[in-house]
Design a protein around this motif. Structure first.
Motif, mmCIF file in Angstrom:
data_model
loop_
_atom_site.group_PDB
_atom_site.id
_atom_site.type_symbol
_atom_site.label_atom_id
_atom_site.label_comp_id
_atom_site.label_asym_id
_atom_site.label_seq_id
_atom_site.Cartn_x
_atom_site.Cartn_y
_atom_site.Cartn_z
ATOM 1 N N PRO A 3 0.807 -1.230 0.000
ATOM 2 C CA PRO A 3 0.000 0.000 0.000
ATOM 3 C C PRO A 3 0.840 1.280 0.000
ATOM 4 C CG PRO A 3 -0.874 -1.566 1.588
ATOM 5 C CD PRO A 3 0.413 -2.140 1.072
ATOM 6 N N GLY A 4 1.982 1.272 0.682
ATOM 7 C CA GLY A 4 2.842 2.450 0.711
ATOM 8 C C GLY A 4 3.408 2.805 -0.653
ATOM 9 N N VAL A 5 3.698 1.789 -1.451
ATOM 10 C CA VAL A 5 4.216 2.018 -2.804
ATOM 11 C C VAL A 5 3.116 2.632 -3.667
ATOM 12 C CG1 VAL A 5 5.109 0.917 -4.900
ATOM 13 C CG2 VAL A 5 5.924 0.181 -2.645
ATOM 14 N N ILE A 6 1.915 2.087 -3.572
ATOM 15 C CA ILE A 6 0.784 2.623 -4.343
ATOM 16 C C ILE A 6 0.524 4.073 -3.948
ATOM 17 C CG2 ILE A 6 -1.686 2.397 -4.817
ATOM 18 C CD1 ILE A 6 -1.278 -0.658 -4.354
ATOM 19 N N ALA A 7 0.572 4.365 -2.657
ATOM 20 C CA ALA A 7 0.353 5.735 -2.189
ATOM 21 C C ALA A 7 1.414 6.680 -2.750
ATOM 22 C CB ALA A 7 0.345 5.780 -0.663
ATOM 23 N N GLU A 8 2.663 6.239 -2.792
ATOM 24 C CA GLU A 8 3.740 7.078 -3.328
ATOM 25 C C GLU A 8 3.556 7.303 -4.826
ATOM 26 O OE1 GLU A 8 7.442 9.269 -3.422
ATOM 27 O OE2 GLU A 8 5.758 8.989 -2.050
ATOM 28 N N VAL A 9 3.171 6.280 -5.555
ATOM 29 C CA VAL A 9 2.933 6.417 -6.996
ATOM 30 C C VAL A 9 1.803 7.414 -7.234
ATOM 31 C CG1 VAL A 9 2.038 5.212 -9.032
ATOM 32 C CG2 VAL A 9 3.845 4.167 -7.652
ATOM 33 N N PHE A 43 10.271 7.276 -14.212
ATOM 34 C CA PHE A 43 10.626 8.107 -13.070
ATOM 35 C C PHE A 43 10.872 7.213 -11.861
ATOM 36 C CE2 PHE A 43 9.676 11.029 -9.549
ATOM 37 C CZ PHE A 43 10.434 12.122 -9.923
ATOM 38 N N ASP A 44 12.029 7.375 -11.207
ATOM 39 C CA ASP A 44 12.354 6.577 -10.018
ATOM 40 C C ASP A 44 11.426 6.906 -8.855
ATOM 41 O OD1 ASP A 44 14.457 5.311 -11.259
ATOM 42 O OD2 ASP A 44 15.974 6.671 -10.475
ATOM 43 N N ILE A 45 11.143 5.889 -8.054
ATOM 44 C CA ILE A 45 10.337 6.086 -6.847
ATOM 45 C C ILE A 45 11.073 5.529 -5.640
ATOM 46 C CG2 ILE A 45 8.109 6.127 -8.020
ATOM 47 C CD1 ILE A 45 7.690 3.216 -7.153
ATOM 48 N N LEU A 46 10.798 6.118 -4.501
ATOM 49 C CA LEU A 46 11.300 5.656 -3.210
ATOM 50 C C LEU A 46 12.799 5.375 -3.229
ATOM 51 C CD1 LEU A 46 8.229 3.454 -2.314
ATOM 52 C CD2 LEU A 46 8.853 5.630 -1.255
ATOM 53 N N GLY A 47 13.557 6.381 -3.640
ATOM 54 C CA GLY A 47 15.015 6.293 -3.605
ATOM 55 C C GLY A 47 15.610 5.257 -4.538
ATOM 56 N N GLY A 48 14.973 5.029 -5.670
ATOM 57 C CA GLY A 48 15.498 4.075 -6.642
ATOM 58 C C GLY A 48 15.103 2.631 -6.388
ATOM 59 N N ARG A 49 14.172 2.414 -5.461
ATOM 60 C CA ARG A 49 13.726 1.039 -5.175
ATOM 61 C C ARG A 49 12.699 0.553 -6.182
ATOM 62 N NH1 ARG A 49 12.014 1.052 0.831
ATOM 63 N NH2 ARG A 49 11.632 -1.134 0.386
ATOM 64 N N GLY A 50 12.387 1.397 -7.142
ATOM 65 C CA GLY A 50 11.455 1.058 -8.206
ATOM 66 C C GLY A 50 11.302 2.243 -9.134
#
Length: 87
Positions: A22-28, A58-65
């Protein structure tokens, strides 16, 4: 303020977000909101650098995806096409 919006590039959002934390989806979704505020200028955000338009990355969460997105000025919309997440 921009009148642009964002959406997933499919009616089946689970096709893009399925299995992601869920945190990844929220960041996206936060990044997609910020890209939509940029409007047409979002065409120059991310990779590839040196040119605008086309499918962007575009990188997300410090390059973790990263996310792949498409800016469509005619629709005044940023479409999230894919999310890659390295667990």
């Amino acid at each position: 303020m921009s009148d642009w919006t964002w959406d997933y590039n499919t009616d089946d959002h689970a096709h893009v977000t399925g299995g992601l934390p869920p945190g990844v989806i929220a960041e996206v979704e936060r990044i997609a909101t910020e890209l939509s505020v940029l409007g047409r200028d979002a065409e120059a955000v991310g990779r590839p650098t040196g040119r605008s338009g086309g499918l962007r990355e575009f990188d997300i969460l410090g390059g973790r995806g990263f996310i792949n997105f498409l800016v469509v000025p005619r629709h005044e919309c940023v479409y999230v096409c894919g999310i890659t997440w390295y667990e």
